[in-house]
Motif scaffolding. Structure first.
Motif, PDB file in Angstrom:
ATOM      1  N   THR A 261       5.704   3.314   0.928  1.00 46.95           N
ATOM      2  CA  THR A 261       6.618   2.174   0.953  1.00 46.95           C
ATOM      3  C   THR A 261       7.691   2.365   2.022  1.00 46.95           C
ATOM      4  O   THR A 261       7.996   1.435   2.778  1.00 46.95           O
ATOM      5  CB  THR A 261       7.265   1.974  -0.432  1.00 46.95           C
ATOM      6  N   GLY A 262       8.250   3.558   2.103  1.00 41.79           N
ATOM      7  CA  GLY A 262       9.244   3.837   3.139  1.00 41.79           C
ATOM      8  C   GLY A 262       8.664   3.726   4.539  1.00 41.79           C
ATOM      9  O   GLY A 262       9.315   3.200   5.446  1.00 41.79           O
ATOM     10  N   ALA A 263       7.447   4.202   4.715  1.00 44.48           N
ATOM     11  CA  ALA A 263       6.786   4.106   6.020  1.00 44.48           C
ATOM     12  C   ALA A 263       6.581   2.643   6.411  1.00 44.48           C
ATOM     13  O   ALA A 263       6.820   2.259   7.566  1.00 44.48           O
ATOM     14  CB  ALA A 263       5.449   4.848   5.987  1.00 44.48           C
ATOM     15  N   ILE A 264       6.161   1.830   5.450  1.00 40.16           N
ATOM     16  CA  ILE A 264       5.973   0.402   5.725  1.00 40.16           C
ATOM     17  C   ILE A 264       7.303  -0.255   6.060  1.00 40.16           C
ATOM     18  O   ILE A 264       7.388  -1.078   6.982  1.00 40.16           O
ATOM     19  CB  ILE A 264       5.289  -0.287   4.527  1.00 40.16           C
ATOM     20  N   ALA A 265       8.348   0.113   5.344  1.00 38.31           N
ATOM     21  CA  ALA A 265       9.676  -0.432   5.648  1.00 38.31           C
ATOM     22  C   ALA A 265      10.083  -0.109   7.078  1.00 38.31           C
ATOM     23  O   ALA A 265      10.633  -0.963   7.785  1.00 38.31           O
ATOM     24  CB  ALA A 265      10.708   0.103   4.656  1.00 38.31           C
ATOM     25  N   ASN A 266       9.794   1.101   7.530  1.00 30.07           N
ATOM     26  CA  ASN A 266      10.101   1.471   8.922  1.00 30.07           C
ATOM     27  C   ASN A 266       9.288   0.659   9.905  1.00 30.07           C
ATOM     28  O   ASN A 266       9.802   0.226  10.942  1.00 30.07           O
ATOM     29  CB  ASN A 266       9.868   2.965   9.137  1.00 30.07           C
ATOM     30  N   LEU A 267       8.001   0.448   9.607  1.00 27.40           N
ATOM     31  CA  LEU A 267       7.160  -0.369  10.492  1.00 27.40           C
ATOM     32  C   LEU A 267       7.713  -1.784  10.602  1.00 27.40           C
ATOM     33  O   LEU A 267       7.771  -2.355  11.699  1.00 27.40           O
ATOM     34  CB  LEU A 267       5.721  -0.424   9.977  1.00 27.40           C
ATOM     35  N   LEU A 268       8.087  -2.366   9.480  1.00 31.06           N
ATOM     36  CA  LEU A 268       8.587  -3.747   9.483  1.00 31.06           C
ATOM     37  C   LEU A 268       9.990  -3.843  10.063  1.00 31.06           C
ATOM     38  O   LEU A 268      10.336  -4.856  10.672  1.00 31.06           O
ATOM     39  CB  LEU A 268       8.543  -4.320   8.068  1.00 31.06           C
ATOM     40  N   ASN A 269      10.785  -2.805   9.920  1.00 35.39           N
ATOM     41  CA  ASN A 269      12.102  -2.794  10.537  1.00 35.39           C
ATOM     42  C   ASN A 269      11.985  -2.793  12.062  1.00 35.39           C
ATOM     43  O   ASN A 269      12.750  -3.454  12.748  1.00 35.39           O
ATOM     44  CB  ASN A 269      12.895  -1.584  10.058  1.00 35.39           C
TER      45      ASN A 269
ATOM     46  N   GLU B 238      -1.580  -3.573   6.647  1.00 33.85           N
ATOM     47  CA  GLU B 238      -2.747  -3.012   5.965  1.00 33.85           C
ATOM     48  C   GLU B 238      -3.781  -2.491   6.973  1.00 33.85           C
ATOM     49  O   GLU B 238      -4.298  -1.381   6.816  1.00 33.85           O
ATOM     50  CB  GLU B 238      -3.360  -4.085   5.076  1.00 33.85           C
ATOM     51  N   LYS B 239      -4.052  -3.274   7.993  1.00 32.86           N
ATOM     52  CA  LYS B 239      -5.051  -2.865   8.996  1.00 32.86           C
ATOM     53  C   LYS B 239      -4.615  -1.621   9.754  1.00 32.86           C
ATOM     54  O   LYS B 239      -5.408  -0.706   9.980  1.00 32.86           O
ATOM     55  CB  LYS B 239      -5.327  -4.009   9.974  1.00 32.86           C
ATOM     56  N   VAL B 240      -3.354  -1.549  10.164  1.00 33.13           N
ATOM     57  CA  VAL B 240      -2.897  -0.400  10.952  1.00 33.13           C
ATOM     58  C   VAL B 240      -2.841   0.863  10.094  1.00 33.13           C
ATOM     59  O   VAL B 240      -3.170   1.952  10.574  1.00 33.13           O
ATOM     60  CB  VAL B 240      -1.564  -0.681  11.681  1.00 33.13           C
ATOM     61  N   LEU B 241      -2.443   0.732   8.836  1.00 25.55           N
ATOM     62  CA  LEU B 241      -2.435   1.912   7.967  1.00 25.55           C
ATOM     63  C   LEU B 241      -3.852   2.454   7.779  1.00 25.55           C
ATOM     64  O   LEU B 241      -4.066   3.667   7.817  1.00 25.55           O
ATOM     65  CB  LEU B 241      -1.801   1.588   6.618  1.00 25.55           C
TER      66      LEU B 241
ATOM     67  N   LEU C 126      -1.810   9.056   5.100  1.00 29.05           N
ATOM     68  CA  LEU C 126      -0.855   8.271   5.890  1.00 29.05           C
ATOM     69  C   LEU C 126      -0.498   9.015   7.174  1.00 29.05           C
ATOM     70  O   LEU C 126      -0.173  10.198   7.138  1.00 29.05           O
ATOM     71  CB  LEU C 126       0.424   8.043   5.064  1.00 29.05           C
ATOM     72  N   ASN C 127      -0.545   8.299   8.299  1.00 28.81           N
ATOM     73  CA  ASN C 127      -0.145   8.861   9.587  1.00 28.81           C
ATOM     74  C   ASN C 127       0.850   7.879  10.202  1.00 28.81           C
ATOM     75  O   ASN C 127       0.477   7.025  10.999  1.00 28.81           O
ATOM     76  CB  ASN C 127      -1.360   9.068  10.491  1.00 28.81           C
TER      77      ASN C 127
ATOM     78  N   ALA D  18       3.071   3.725  13.841  1.00 27.27           N
ATOM     79  CA  ALA D  18       4.239   3.202  14.549  1.00 27.27           C
ATOM     80  C   ALA D  18       3.941   2.927  16.021  1.00 27.27           C
ATOM     81  O   ALA D  18       4.590   2.071  16.626  1.00 27.27           O
ATOM     82  CB  ALA D  18       5.404   4.173  14.429  1.00 27.27           C
ATOM     83  N   THR D  19       2.959   3.619  16.582  1.00 23.40           N
ATOM     84  CA  THR D  19       2.649   3.407  17.999  1.00 23.40           C
ATOM     85  C   THR D  19       1.399   2.552  18.196  1.00 23.40           C
ATOM     86  O   THR D  19       0.953   2.372  19.329  1.00 23.40           O
ATOM     87  CB  THR D  19       2.469   4.756  18.718  1.00 23.40           C
ATOM     88  N   ALA D  20       0.830   2.045  17.096  1.00 21.51           N
ATOM     89  CA  ALA D  20      -0.383   1.213  17.190  1.00 21.51           C
ATOM     90  C   ALA D  20      -0.071  -0.084  17.915  1.00 21.51           C
ATOM     91  O   ALA D  20       1.016  -0.662  17.773  1.00 21.51           O
ATOM     92  CB  ALA D  20      -0.934   0.930  15.803  1.00 21.51           C
TER      93      ALA D  20
END
Length: 144
Positions: A91-99, A110-113, A134-135, A140-142
């Motif tokens: 959840t924290g990783a997704i929050a960082n991606l969306l931030n 979902e696809k990038v994860l 999880l990577n 984050a660089t996708a």
């Protein structure tokens, strides 16, 4: 009713994450994690092994650290284990991606994860580790 709520939230573009469950390999699917549109997370240990008591099943989407983790508690900190702690990391990783890019969709997340996870267990998605570990650095660089 909860399944309908999950589907409706996902249809609105909300990313949902839930713990796969800690009831063992022969346990029934864990809900809400097993509902469509929910990213079900299981737990791994420091050696990327699956948490022994984690639920298994085709609904498992992703793995993250969740065994013997240090977490805050009323006493300062405690050592904890469970798929809930792994789900919090995802959840924290997704929050960082969306931030970093708020216009990213739930489908993109979902696809990038899935695409960037480090495969564990049998090749490809499996009922133990899902797509793998999880990577977040790769996610984050996708590219879009």
């Amino acid at each position: 009713l909860l399944g309908v709520a999950c589907r409706n939230a996902r249809a609105l573009g909300i990313v949902l994450v839930a713990a796969a469950g800690n009831n063992g390999p022969k346990a029934p699917y864990g809900y809400p994690a097993a509902f469509d549109g929910v990213i079900a997370v299981t737990a791994t240990d420091a050696k990327d092994g699956l948490m022994q008591q984690a639920n298994r099943g085709a609904y498992v989407f992703l793995s993250a650290p969740g065994v013997e983790m240090v977490a805050p508690s009323g006493a300062g900190s405690d050592v904890v284990t469970g798929t809930s702690f792994a789900a919090a990391i995802v959840t924290g990783a997704i929050a960082n991606l969306l931030n970093a890019a708020p216009d990213r969709s739930a489908d993109w997340v979902e696809k990038v994860l899935a695409a960037t996870a480090r495969d564990l267990g049998p090749k490809g998605r499996d009922s133990d580790f899902g797509y793998g570990l999880l990577n977040i650095k790769a996610a984050a660089t996708a590219k879009e």
